[in-house]
Design a protein around this motif. Structure first.
Motif, PDB file in Angstrom:
ATOM      1  N   PRO A 181       0.827  -1.207   0.000  1.00  0.00           N
ATOM      2  CA  PRO A 181       0.000   0.000   0.000  1.00  0.00           C
ATOM      3  C   PRO A 181       0.864   1.261   0.000  1.00  0.00           C
ATOM      4  O   PRO A 181       1.704   1.444   0.867  1.00  0.00           O
ATOM      5  CB  PRO A 181      -0.790  -0.135   1.310  1.00  0.00           C
ATOM      6  CG  PRO A 181       0.124  -0.894   2.221  1.00  0.00           C
ATOM      7  CD  PRO A 181       0.886  -1.855   1.333  1.00  0.00           C
ATOM      8  N   ARG A 182       0.627   2.166  -0.975  1.00  0.00           N
ATOM      9  CA  ARG A 182       1.472   3.356  -1.116  1.00  0.00           C
ATOM     10  C   ARG A 182       0.612   4.613  -1.266  1.00  0.00           C
ATOM     11  O   ARG A 182       0.878   5.472  -2.103  1.00  0.00           O
ATOM     12  CB  ARG A 182       2.401   3.199  -2.319  1.00  0.00           C
ATOM     13  CG  ARG A 182       3.177   1.887  -2.336  1.00  0.00           C
ATOM     14  CD  ARG A 182       4.262   1.857  -3.388  1.00  0.00           C
ATOM     15  NE  ARG A 182       3.772   1.967  -4.758  1.00  0.00           N
ATOM     16  CZ  ARG A 182       4.554   1.894  -5.831  1.00  0.00           C
ATOM     17  NH1 ARG A 182       5.857   1.714  -5.690  1.00  0.00           N
ATOM     18  NH2 ARG A 182       4.052   2.006  -7.056  1.00  0.00           N
ATOM     19  N   GLY A 183      -0.404   4.722  -0.413  1.00  0.00           N
ATOM     20  CA  GLY A 183      -1.384   5.793  -0.575  1.00  0.00           C
ATOM     21  C   GLY A 183      -0.799   7.188  -0.574  1.00  0.00           C
ATOM     22  O   GLY A 183      -1.084   7.990  -1.474  1.00  0.00           O
ATOM     23  N   GLU A 184       0.014   7.537   0.421  1.00  0.00           N
ATOM     24  CA  GLU A 184       0.555   8.885   0.507  1.00  0.00           C
ATOM     25  C   GLU A 184       1.479   9.179  -0.675  1.00  0.00           C
ATOM     26  O   GLU A 184       1.472  10.277  -1.237  1.00  0.00           O
ATOM     27  CB  GLU A 184       1.309   9.083   1.817  1.00  0.00           C
ATOM     28  CG  GLU A 184       1.919  10.469   1.997  1.00  0.00           C
ATOM     29  CD  GLU A 184       0.890  11.591   1.948  1.00  0.00           C
ATOM     30  OE1 GLU A 184       1.289  12.729   1.631  1.00  0.00           O
ATOM     31  OE2 GLU A 184      -0.299  11.351   2.221  1.00  0.00           O
ATOM     32  N   LEU A 185       2.286   8.210  -1.064  1.00  0.00           N
ATOM     33  CA  LEU A 185       3.152   8.368  -2.236  1.00  0.00           C
ATOM     34  C   LEU A 185       2.318   8.690  -3.466  1.00  0.00           C
ATOM     35  O   LEU A 185       2.635   9.608  -4.238  1.00  0.00           O
ATOM     36  CB  LEU A 185       3.968   7.098  -2.459  1.00  0.00           C
ATOM     37  CG  LEU A 185       4.745   6.994  -3.778  1.00  0.00           C
ATOM     38  CD1 LEU A 185       5.771   8.112  -3.911  1.00  0.00           C
ATOM     39  CD2 LEU A 185       5.426   5.628  -3.882  1.00  0.00           C
ATOM     40  N   LEU A 186       1.238   7.945  -3.690  1.00  0.00           N
ATOM     41  CA  LEU A 186       0.414   8.177  -4.879  1.00  0.00           C
ATOM     42  C   LEU A 186      -0.251   9.538  -4.839  1.00  0.00           C
ATOM     43  O   LEU A 186      -0.312  10.230  -5.870  1.00  0.00           O
ATOM     44  CB  LEU A 186      -0.629   7.065  -5.008  1.00  0.00           C
ATOM     45  CG  LEU A 186      -0.253   5.852  -5.869  1.00  0.00           C
ATOM     46  CD1 LEU A 186      -0.134   6.261  -7.333  1.00  0.00           C
ATOM     47  CD2 LEU A 186       1.056   5.224  -5.413  1.00  0.00           C
ATOM     48  N   ARG A 187      -0.745   9.939  -3.686  1.00  0.00           N
ATOM     49  CA  ARG A 187      -1.365  11.270  -3.602  1.00  0.00           C
ATOM     50  C   ARG A 187      -0.375  12.365  -3.964  1.00  0.00           C
ATOM     51  O   ARG A 187      -0.714  13.342  -4.631  1.00  0.00           O
ATOM     52  CB  ARG A 187      -1.942  11.496  -2.203  1.00  0.00           C
ATOM     53  CG  ARG A 187      -3.151  10.629  -1.883  1.00  0.00           C
ATOM     54  CD  ARG A 187      -3.766  10.965  -0.530  1.00  0.00           C
ATOM     55  NE  ARG A 187      -4.901  10.105  -0.254  1.00  0.00           N
ATOM     56  CZ  ARG A 187      -4.810   8.938   0.398  1.00  0.00           C
ATOM     57  NH1 ARG A 187      -3.615   8.527   0.851  1.00  0.00           N
ATOM     58  NH2 ARG A 187      -5.878   8.208   0.598  1.00  0.00           N
ATOM     59  N   ARG A 188       0.856  12.210  -3.519  1.00  0.00           N
ATOM     60  CA  ARG A 188       1.886  13.192  -3.849  1.00  0.00           C
ATOM     61  C   ARG A 188       2.207  13.172  -5.343  1.00  0.00           C
ATOM     62  O   ARG A 188       2.435  14.217  -5.962  1.00  0.00           O
ATOM     63  CB  ARG A 188       3.145  12.912  -3.026  1.00  0.00           C
ATOM     64  CG  ARG A 188       2.965  13.129  -1.520  1.00  0.00           C
ATOM     65  CD  ARG A 188       3.088  14.595  -1.160  1.00  0.00           C
ATOM     66  NE  ARG A 188       4.408  15.088  -1.482  1.00  0.00           N
ATOM     67  CZ  ARG A 188       5.491  14.913  -0.708  1.00  0.00           C
ATOM     68  NH1 ARG A 188       5.384  14.258   0.446  1.00  0.00           N
ATOM     69  NH2 ARG A 188       6.644  15.394  -1.062  1.00  0.00           N
ATOM     70  N   LEU A 189       2.241  11.996  -5.937  1.00  0.00           N
ATOM     71  CA  LEU A 189       2.514  11.895  -7.370  1.00  0.00           C
ATOM     72  C   LEU A 189       1.376  12.498  -8.194  1.00  0.00           C
ATOM     73  O   LEU A 189       1.618  13.180  -9.198  1.00  0.00           O
ATOM     74  CB  LEU A 189       2.724  10.436  -7.770  1.00  0.00           C
ATOM     75  CG  LEU A 189       4.011   9.776  -7.271  1.00  0.00           C
ATOM     76  CD1 LEU A 189       3.979   8.283  -7.560  1.00  0.00           C
ATOM     77  CD2 LEU A 189       5.236  10.411  -7.910  1.00  0.00           C
ATOM     78  N   PHE A 190       0.139  12.260  -7.761  1.00  0.00           N
ATOM     79  CA  PHE A 190      -1.001  12.794  -8.502  1.00  0.00           C
ATOM     80  C   PHE A 190      -1.007  14.326  -8.500  1.00  0.00           C
ATOM     81  O   PHE A 190      -1.618  14.940  -9.375  1.00  0.00           O
ATOM     82  CB  PHE A 190      -2.309  12.278  -7.907  1.00  0.00           C
ATOM     83  CG  PHE A 190      -2.541  10.802  -8.089  1.00  0.00           C
ATOM     84  CD1 PHE A 190      -1.950  10.104  -9.128  1.00  0.00           C
ATOM     85  CD2 PHE A 190      -3.358  10.100  -7.213  1.00  0.00           C
ATOM     86  CE1 PHE A 190      -2.163   8.736  -9.294  1.00  0.00           C
ATOM     87  CE2 PHE A 190      -3.579   8.746  -7.366  1.00  0.00           C
ATOM     88  CZ  PHE A 190      -2.984   8.059  -8.414  1.00  0.00           C
ATOM     89  N   ALA A 191      -0.340  14.929  -7.532  1.00  0.00           N
ATOM     90  CA  ALA A 191      -0.278  16.391  -7.461  1.00  0.00           C
ATOM     91  C   ALA A 191       0.790  16.966  -8.378  1.00  0.00           C
ATOM     92  O   ALA A 191       0.908  18.190  -8.491  1.00  0.00           O
ATOM     93  CB  ALA A 191      -0.021  16.836  -6.014  1.00  0.00           C
ATOM     94  N   GLN A 192       1.567  16.099  -9.033  1.00  0.00           N
ATOM     95  CA  GLN A 192       2.622  16.570  -9.917  1.00  0.00           C
ATOM     96  C   GLN A 192       2.092  16.799 -11.334  1.00  0.00           C
ATOM     97  O   GLN A 192       0.911  17.039 -11.534  1.00  0.00           O
ATOM     98  CB  GLN A 192       3.815  15.618  -9.858  1.00  0.00           C
ATOM     99  CG  GLN A 192       4.436  15.590  -8.454  1.00  0.00           C
ATOM    100  CD  GLN A 192       5.843  15.041  -8.430  1.00  0.00           C
ATOM    101  OE1 GLN A 192       6.530  14.943  -9.431  1.00  0.00           O
ATOM    102  NE2 GLN A 192       6.296  14.683  -7.240  1.00  0.00           N
ATOM    103  N   GLU A 193       2.940  16.701 -12.326  1.00  0.00           N
ATOM    104  CA  GLU A 193       2.642  17.282 -13.638  1.00  0.00           C
ATOM    105  C   GLU A 193       1.385  16.749 -14.313  1.00  0.00           C
ATOM    106  O   GLU A 193       0.504  17.504 -14.692  1.00  0.00           O
ATOM    107  CB  GLU A 193       3.850  17.092 -14.555  1.00  0.00           C
ATOM    108  CG  GLU A 193       3.719  17.801 -15.877  1.00  0.00           C
ATOM    109  CD  GLU A 193       5.045  17.862 -16.606  1.00  0.00           C
ATOM    110  OE1 GLU A 193       5.023  18.016 -17.828  1.00  0.00           O
ATOM    111  OE2 GLU A 193       6.114  17.753 -15.962  1.00  0.00           O
ATOM    112  N   ARG A 194       1.286  15.418 -14.498  1.00  0.00           N
ATOM    113  CA  ARG A 194       0.164  14.902 -15.279  1.00  0.00           C
ATOM    114  C   ARG A 194      -0.104  13.448 -14.939  1.00  0.00           C
ATOM    115  O   ARG A 194       0.817  12.643 -14.864  1.00  0.00           O
ATOM    116  CB  ARG A 194       0.466  15.015 -16.780  1.00  0.00           C
ATOM    117  CG  ARG A 194      -0.703  14.616 -17.692  1.00  0.00           C
ATOM    118  CD  ARG A 194      -0.373  14.907 -19.142  1.00  0.00           C
ATOM    119  NE  ARG A 194      -1.548  14.737 -19.983  1.00  0.00           N
ATOM    120  CZ  ARG A 194      -1.918  13.579 -20.539  1.00  0.00           C
ATOM    121  NH1 ARG A 194      -1.167  12.488 -20.345  1.00  0.00           N
ATOM    122  NH2 ARG A 194      -2.997  13.494 -21.285  1.00  0.00           N
ATOM    123  N   THR A 195      -1.368  13.114 -14.737  1.00  0.00           N
ATOM    124  CA  THR A 195      -1.797  11.732 -14.609  1.00  0.00           C
ATOM    125  C   THR A 195      -2.878  11.463 -15.637  1.00  0.00           C
ATOM    126  O   THR A 195      -3.851  12.220 -15.729  1.00  0.00           O
ATOM    127  CB  THR A 195      -2.341  11.426 -13.202  1.00  0.00           C
ATOM    128  OG1 THR A 195      -1.320  11.638 -12.224  1.00  0.00           O
ATOM    129  CG2 THR A 195      -2.824   9.980 -13.107  1.00  0.00           C
TER     130      THR A 195
END
Length: 296
Positions: A181-195
């Motif tokens: 489980p990598r919830g916080e990591l993913l939330r931080r990544l989603f806030a970056q350039e483009r998903t």
């Protein structure tokens, strides 16, 4: 998942051992410029922003001698699992067991979690001595693309931007593909350039993240229900960025020949090594590309 506010505890015996070599202490935010300079001397492409992102989500240890940082190692915790990366020892400390001491410090802190890392050929012997065993390979692809053809996906599939309502389902999707489980990591990544999200049958079925990293852009993680869907997601990301592109994929994914055909040659990689239980992860679980080789 821990943050940098939870620091590594260095045992006094380790902290004072071999005073002519180096002392170990927790990695602090103020060490980032020195860590970045150390990785640059080894021709690693990491920007200081990449180091900041990694430390903000994890914790680590540095090896210091005469006030100069000559070694680093970071770790990230994900439930019953953890990953280790950014393990660097300056040439002047090679052969003094600094890498071994830093790894033992991290492993003591991470116990009893199962621990994964991606080993270079040079580092594999150290990790094997610490109880890690091989569990697969990764391929690093990197290059400058002149043009990327748009790929047609399965009939009925469509690509669209990330929506707020997608976040929890994509986090669960990533957990299956990464085996942790990598919830916080993913939330931080989603806030970056483009998903970009792949929608199938009216539901989110895959996604890929595009962001700045190193000398250009990196695509990853990538989660997808099948090989063709993974290609569609990666292709879309590549068409939305210029310059140097990087993708780190599981060797078992079968994506490497296709990436090379796009002009992204294999320029490196590593061995997936595990101490403890091997998680179910990779293409069979829907995971196709890594966040980074360090974080996993």
């Amino acid at each position: 998942m821990t943050s940098a506010s939870t620091t590594i505890t260095v045992k006094p015996s380790e902290d004072t051992a071999t005073t002519d070599a180096a002392r170990l202490r927790p990695f602090e935010p103020g060490d980032l410029p020195a860590a970045h300079a150390l990785s640059s001397t080894l021709n690693w492409s990491h920007r200081i922003e990449d180091w900041q992102f990694a430390l903000s989500l994890g914790q680590g240890v540095v090896a210091e001698r005469d006030g100069k940082i000559l070694g680093t190692a970071l770790s990230w915790q994900f439930g019953n699992y953890a990953t280790i990366g950014l393990v660097i020892v300056a040439p002047e400390l090679q052969g003094q067991r600094i890498g071994n001491r830093m790894m033992e410090t991290l492993l003591d802190q991470l116990s009893p979690r199962n621990v994964l890392l991606h080993a270079t050929v040079a580092g594999r012997g150290l990790y094997e001595r610490l109880g890690f065993v091989p569990a697969g390979e990764i391929d690093q692809h990197q290059g400058v693309l002149a043009a990327v053809p748009a790929l047609a996906g399965r009939e009925g599939d469509r690509l669209r931007p990330l929506a707020d309502a997608d976040v929890e389902s994509l986090i669960a999707m990533d957990a299956r593909g990464a085996g942790m489980p990598r919830g916080e990591l993913l939330r931080r990544l989603f806030a970056q350039e483009r998903t970009v999200v792949l929608e199938r049958g009216g539901q989110a079925a895959g996604f890929a993240v595009l962001r700045r990293f190193g000398h250009g852009h990196l695509v990853g993680p990538v989660a997808a229900p099948d090989f063709d869907a993974a290609r569609v997601l990666i292709s879309d990301c590549c068409r939305h960025a210029e310059g140097l592109m990087r993708v780190d994929v599981y060797a078992m994914s079968g994506l490497s020949p296709w990436l090379e055909s796009l002009g992204l040659p294999r320029v490196g990689g590593g061995t997936i090594m595990v101490r403890g239980r091997v998680p179910g992860r990779g293409p069979a679980q829907g995971g196709w590309a890594l966040v980074t080789q360090a974080i996993g």
